[in-house]
Design a protein around this motif. Structure first.
Motif, mmCIF file in Angstrom:
data_model
loop_
_atom_site.group_PDB
_atom_site.id
_atom_site.type_symbol
_atom_site.label_atom_id
_atom_site.label_comp_id
_atom_site.label_asym_id
_atom_site.label_seq_id
_atom_site.Cartn_x
_atom_site.Cartn_y
_atom_site.Cartn_z
ATOM 1 N N ASP A 134 25.564 44.595 16.764
ATOM 2 C CA ASP A 134 25.142 45.048 17.883
ATOM 3 C C ASP A 134 23.719 45.257 18.344
ATOM 4 O O ASP A 134 23.229 45.597 19.703
ATOM 5 N N TYR A 135 22.973 45.349 17.230
ATOM 6 C CA TYR A 135 21.556 45.544 17.346
ATOM 7 C C TYR A 135 20.818 44.146 18.162
ATOM 8 O O TYR A 135 21.091 43.127 17.733
ATOM 9 N N TRP A 136 19.930 44.253 19.020
ATOM 10 C CA TRP A 136 19.639 42.968 19.851
ATOM 11 C C TRP A 136 17.930 43.082 19.951
ATOM 12 O O TRP A 136 17.481 42.335 20.568
ATOM 13 N N GLY A 137 17.306 44.127 19.267
ATOM 14 C CA GLY A 137 15.952 43.868 19.370
ATOM 15 C C GLY A 137 15.306 42.965 18.292
ATOM 16 O O GLY A 137 16.104 42.308 17.524
ATOM 17 N N PRO A 138 14.210 42.719 18.339
ATOM 18 C CA PRO A 138 13.308 41.844 17.267
ATOM 19 C C PRO A 138 13.046 42.422 15.951
ATOM 20 O O PRO A 138 12.667 43.586 15.822
ATOM 21 N N PRO A 139 13.723 41.671 14.834
ATOM 22 C CA PRO A 139 14.594 40.647 14.981
ATOM 23 C C PRO A 139 16.209 40.912 15.004
ATOM 24 O O PRO A 139 16.297 41.879 14.337
ATOM 25 N N SER A 140 16.988 40.052 15.371
ATOM 26 C CA SER A 140 18.369 40.145 15.507
ATOM 27 C C SER A 140 19.135 38.903 15.642
ATOM 28 O O SER A 140 18.408 37.986 15.871
ATOM 29 N N PHE A 141 20.250 38.829 15.559
ATOM 30 C CA PHE A 141 20.881 37.821 15.902
ATOM 31 C C PHE A 141 20.911 37.245 17.402
ATOM 32 O O PHE A 141 21.032 36.134 17.716
ATOM 33 N N VAL A 142 20.489 38.172 18.296
ATOM 34 C CA VAL A 142 20.172 37.693 19.633
ATOM 35 C C VAL A 142 18.840 37.162 19.714
ATOM 36 O O VAL A 142 18.330 36.300 20.182
ATOM 37 N N TRP A 143 18.018 38.023 19.117
ATOM 38 C CA TRP A 143 16.294 37.683 19.170
ATOM 39 C C TRP A 143 16.152 37.191 17.743
ATOM 40 O O TRP A 143 15.405 37.946 17.164
ATOM 41 N N HIS A 144 16.257 35.839 17.684
ATOM 42 C CA HIS A 144 16.319 35.304 16.174
ATOM 43 C C HIS A 144 15.212 34.363 15.992
ATOM 44 O O HIS A 144 15.071 33.712 15.008
ATOM 45 N N ASP A 145 14.110 34.175 16.662
ATOM 46 C CA ASP A 145 13.208 33.255 16.434
ATOM 47 C C ASP A 145 11.861 34.086 16.169
ATOM 48 O O ASP A 145 10.723 33.429 16.501
ATOM 49 N N THR A 146 11.827 35.201 15.585
ATOM 50 C CA THR A 146 10.517 35.790 15.411
ATOM 51 C C THR A 146 9.984 35.467 14.060
ATOM 52 O O THR A 146 8.836 35.733 13.916
ATOM 53 N N GLY A 147 10.704 35.123 13.136
ATOM 54 C CA GLY A 147 10.303 34.976 11.754
ATOM 55 C C GLY A 147 10.053 36.164 10.810
ATOM 56 O O GLY A 147 9.437 36.177 9.963
ATOM 57 N N LEU A 148 10.439 37.159 11.656
ATOM 58 C CA LEU A 148 10.425 38.659 10.994
ATOM 59 C C LEU A 148 11.589 39.003 10.093
ATOM 60 O O LEU A 148 12.712 38.379 10.183
ATOM 61 N N TYR A 149 11.166 39.945 9.098
ATOM 62 C CA TYR A 149 12.209 40.273 8.188
ATOM 63 C C TYR A 149 11.993 41.845 8.046
ATOM 64 O O TYR A 149 11.539 42.247 7.025
ATOM 65 N N ILE A 150 12.666 42.433 8.978
ATOM 66 C CA ILE A 150 12.575 44.028 8.883
ATOM 67 C C ILE A 150 13.995 44.672 9.270
ATOM 68 O O ILE A 150 14.675 43.945 10.102
ATOM 69 N N ALA A 151 14.270 45.640 8.963
ATOM 70 C CA ALA A 151 15.440 46.468 9.354
ATOM 71 C C ALA A 151 15.524 47.003 10.748
ATOM 72 O O ALA A 151 14.367 47.032 11.148
ATOM 73 N N GLN A 152 16.518 47.187 11.399
ATOM 74 C CA GLN A 152 16.781 47.449 12.712
ATOM 75 C C GLN A 152 16.191 48.941 13.192
ATOM 76 O O GLN A 152 15.796 48.847 14.275
ATOM 77 N N ASN A 153 15.985 49.741 12.126
ATOM 78 C CA ASN A 153 15.522 50.893 12.466
ATOM 79 C C ASN A 153 14.011 51.072 11.949
ATOM 80 O O ASN A 153 13.322 52.125 12.196
ATOM 81 N N MET A 154 13.547 49.989 11.624
ATOM 82 C CA MET A 154 11.974 49.882 11.265
ATOM 83 C C MET A 154 11.093 50.483 12.346
ATOM 84 O O MET A 154 10.196 51.124 11.879
ATOM 85 N N GLY A 155 11.204 49.795 13.599
ATOM 86 C CA GLY A 155 10.332 49.849 14.596
ATOM 87 C C GLY A 155 10.585 51.030 15.687
ATOM 88 O O GLY A 155 9.918 50.929 16.567
ATOM 89 N N VAL A 156 11.219 52.217 15.164
ATOM 90 C CA VAL A 156 11.533 53.276 16.398
ATOM 91 C C VAL A 156 10.327 54.118 16.242
ATOM 92 O O VAL A 156 10.104 54.670 15.111
ATOM 93 N N LEU A 157 9.877 54.247 17.531
ATOM 94 C CA LEU A 157 8.535 55.094 17.424
ATOM 95 C C LEU A 157 8.514 56.366 18.114
ATOM 96 O O LEU A 157 7.768 57.165 18.454
ATOM 97 N N TYR A 158 10.013 56.859 18.515
ATOM 98 C CA TYR A 158 10.156 57.887 19.379
ATOM 99 C C TYR A 158 9.820 59.321 18.776
ATOM 100 O O TYR A 158 10.365 59.609 17.680
#
Length: 770
Positions: free
Chosen positions: A282-306
């Motif tokens: 269900d995650y759709w941020g970069p990278p994900s199955f939806v946003w799949h052309d980034t070349g990145l390899y990080i976990a979906q909770n890696m970039g939360v800055l809140y």
């Protein structure tokens, strides 16, 4: 000061209650990787064993040098010392108390700066429950590193401002605790602290810099000496392990794949805008199955800055008003911008230069780990704004600053809405979008109310600010599968678990144990948190979960970071479970989440009988698994590099024949006999009795490593590398006692003295098959 600390702890208790109550447990790596590590550590200590080597993952692994083994992590060393069987709850409590210690340090630091009590508490809460400290809480080592950074920073600040060598000494000790985690957060924290010292020296102007340097030297020298003494040996061992590992360095592309995508900046507005708290599909941020052309390899909770809605308003207002460029806070603003550039990785040209020229950067693969430092620094910047808000008798920020902040926030939400529309994700994004907008608007109202209350009810204004931060961080950052899951999820790792699969494996292994036999198991495709369960149960596993492994072992067996069914990659030397190397490993039982042929299509029907079917999966037996100790009277020369590269282990009787490299001693008479039996088997010491008519070679099918040494009847003997991967020693005729000892310090000294980095593996060309 005391009241500020107590009020902070009360807020910490409220926010930490879901974990403290046992309602949820810290998920993912906290349990899959780190909990089994501390369970093994504690069990070894309480059994009087050495925790420096473990036989329970990757057929043997040097825990003393592993940066993620927690052996040198003070909070978890204390847990292991006082709890013989750490469970889910005790590990979580240890993590949360460590975070609280970092928060208390920030309260003390803020009060030292003359900040209002409410601002000090506000800063500490944003630090403890904001950004990566919340969303990456499962990465225990980095959490400890950041907590130790906060404590070190407070002590160093006091040491520099007061010229106190005692504070300097304490700062050096806590800095060593940070560095002993040996992760990227610790490394960039060292750079931050170094920059802080330099800034302290020169920020008061050239005329005062000399006096500042001279007054700071005693505390800095005291701290440096203490820290160096504490970290020197562990860092040396880890560096040597890196040279022998699957990742001696990370190239720019490998590191860049762990960059923070610029689109993740919108998570400053709302943590769940991309669905980071939900399931991976269900995650759709970069990278994900939806946003799949980034070349990145990080976990979906890696970039939360809140770090909270009020915090973001205050940080923007401070930026646009220019207050974040005032002398007392300017260093932290610059440091935050540098950390942001670093985290963005290959999206800026600066990171390439950092990767090339800054020592240590090429040892790590995720520049996005800098989000931990970003959280730390944004908490300080927001706290500075909170202090102005609670202290200033006039408007702390101009109207234009607030308007500019509002424009940025509006544009940020507009960009998030565009992304949701572009990727057709409004069904996932709508709820978190509305919630985030609501919190941002409420935060603006709270700031206005605080400004109105501050002149007439300053304590009530501070209480309102802190209360909203608790509500905000507790709701926005304190829910979802990324930060907490039901403890039942990790039942197999819980203290006292009677998991059917593991109990069955334990029974089978123990019943088959003899003076020569110690069967290994393989846990494959059972689930993310299963690979290191062998550490919990004391089962000798051919696989495990660890990004750092011995290069020789990975090349020989194909062992990867973890052991999902799709991660089981075989190697030329071990192309199948039906191979001589698997037999030499003593791989008796394979516990699989799917039928074995789905993992190894080459296995023939009946070759690995199904001996049990459990709720978790299937248990197969390898009837050809060889004993742990063998006695060879015949020797055959082999090119180990070629075997590793090309495979094709000779079809010989490995019960009486050993493969050795280089010139070999002629085989013994054809009627020569010999036997070996295990007398003692411990983590770091193994004693074997041998008897032979004409001498021969004792083979111990444990992984060869240069920090293991062997003695025959108390006298040192050369330890040979046999059958590509294992240990052997030539023994004379008669009856003898052979003792293998793991001595990492001696091994490290010999490596440095002789310039040897362990068993080399030079890939060679393989002749095409005819």
């Amino acid at each position: 000061m005391r009241h500020a600390g107590l009020l902070f702890l009360l807020c910490w208790f409220v926010l930490a209650w879901p974990w403290l109550s046992g309602h949820v447990t810290i998920p993912y790596d906290a349990k899959a990787h780190f909990l089994p590590q501390v369970q093994f550590f504690a069990h070894a200590l309480w059994q009087g064993e050495s925790p420096f080597w473990t036989p329970f993952v990757f057929s043997g692994h040097p825990q003393v040098a592993d940066p993620q083994s927690l052996i040198f992590s003070p909070p978890f060393a204390l847990l292991a010392l006082f709890d013989p069987a750490p469970g889910l709850w005790s590990a979580d409590v240890t993590t949360l108390i460590t975070i609280a210690a970092g928060g208390l340090a920030l309260v003390i630091w803020a009060r030292d700066q003359g900040w209002e009590t409410g601002a000090a508490i506000f800063t500490a809460l944003a630090f403890c429950f904001g950004a990566a400290m919340s969303w990456r809480i499962q990465h225990i080592g980095q959490v400890v590193s950041l907590s130790m950074l906060a404590i070190t920073f407070m002590l160093l600040s006091r040491a520099l401002s007061r010229g106190s060598w005692l504070c300097g000494l304490a700062a050096g000790i806590t800095a060593s605790f940070m560095v002993l985690e040996r992760d990227q957060v610790a490394l960039i924290s060292v750079y931050f602290l170094t920059g802080y010292v330099v800034w302290h020296w020169f920020s008061a102007g050239v005329h005062h810099s000399g006096r500042r340097i001279s007054s700071s030297l005693p505390p800095l020298i005291a701290g440096s000496i203490a820290g160096t003494v504490l970290v020197a040996i562990p860092i040396l061992l880890t560096w040597l392990l890196a040279q022998m590992s699957n990742r001696p360095e990370i190239d720019f592309i490998g590191a860049g794949r762990g960059s923070l995508h610029p689109a993740l900046m919108v998570t400053w507005l709302g943590p769940d805008l991309f669905g980071a708290s939900g399931d991976m599909e269900d995650y759709w941020g970069p990278p994900s199955f939806v946003w799949h052309d980034t070349g990145l390899y990080i976990a979906q909770n890696m970039g939360v800055l809140y770090i909270g809605a009020v915090s973001f308003w205050l940080m923007l207002a401070g930026l646009f008003s220019g207050s974040l460029w005032h002398r007392e806070i300017r260093f932290y603003t610059i440091a935050m911008l540098i950390m942001l550039i670093y985290a963005l990785g290959w999206y800026t040209p600066v990171f390439r230069l950092m990767h090339m020229w800054l020592p240590g950067i090429d040892l790590f693969r995720r520049p996005a780990d800098a989000v931990f430092l970003i959280g730390f620094l944004t908490a300080i910047l927001a706290g500075h704004g909170a202090n102005r808000l609670l202290r200033s008798a006039t408007a702390p920020f101009s109207r234009d600053a607030w308007l500019s902040a509002g424009v940025v926030i509006t544009l940020g939400f507009a960009y998030a809405a565009y992304l949701a529309t572009h990727f057709h994700q409004w069904h996932e994004a709508l709820e978190p979008f509305v919630i985030s907008v609501a919190f941002i608007l409420c935060a603006a109202a709270v700031i206005a109310l605080v400004r109105w209350l501050q002149p007439i009810r300053p304590h009530l204004a501070a209480a309102l600010l802190v209360a909203f931060a608790v509500l905000d961080l507790g709701f926005q950052n304190g829910h979802g599968g990324a930060v907490g899951l039901p403890p039942s999820t990790y039942e197999v790792l819980a203290h006292g678990s009677v998991n059917e699969t593991m109990v069955d494996l334990k029974r089978r292994v123990q019943s088959g144990q003899t003076a020569t036999q110690r069967d290994r198991v393989e846990l494959i495709g059972l689930g993310f948190h299963w690979p290191n369960a062998s550490l919990t149960y004391g089962l000798e596993n051919t696989l495990g979960y660890n990004p750092v492994r011995l290069a020789l072992y990975s090349a020989a067996t194909g062992a990867g970071d973890t052991s999902g069914m799709h991660e089981r990659k075989f190697s030329p030397l071990m192309p199948s479970y039906a191979s001589p190397l698997a037999n030499l490993l003593g791989l008796r039982y394979i516990a699989s989440g799917v039928p074995l042929e789905k993992i190894d299509p080459s296995v023939t029907p009946g070759a690995f009988p199904l001996v049990a079917r459990t709720v978790d999966g299937y248990i197969y037996e390898n009837p050809k698994a060889l004993p742990r100790v063998l006695f060879a009277t015949r020797v055959q020369q082999a090119d180990f590099d070629k075997l590793l590269s090309c495979g094709g282990m000779p079809d010989i009787n490995y019960r009486n024949t050993v493969l050795l490299e280089g010139p070999t001693t002629p085989s013994l008479p054809s009627n020569a006999t010999g036997s070996a039996a295990i007398r003692e088997y411990h983590n770091s010491e193994i004693v074997i009795d041998t008897t032979s008519s004409d001498g021969g070679w004792l083979i111990l099918n444990d992984v060869w490593h240069p920090w293991w040494f062997v003695e025959i009847d108390g006298k040192p003997a050369p330890m040979l590398r046999s059958n590509v991967l294992f240990r052997a020693v030539a023994v004379p005729a008669g009856t003898h006692s052979v003792r293998f000892n793991f001595r990492p310090l001696r091994g490290a000294i010999e490596q440095l003295t002789h310039g040897s980095w362990g068993p080399g593996f030079q890939p060679v060309g393989c002749a095409p098959s005819r």
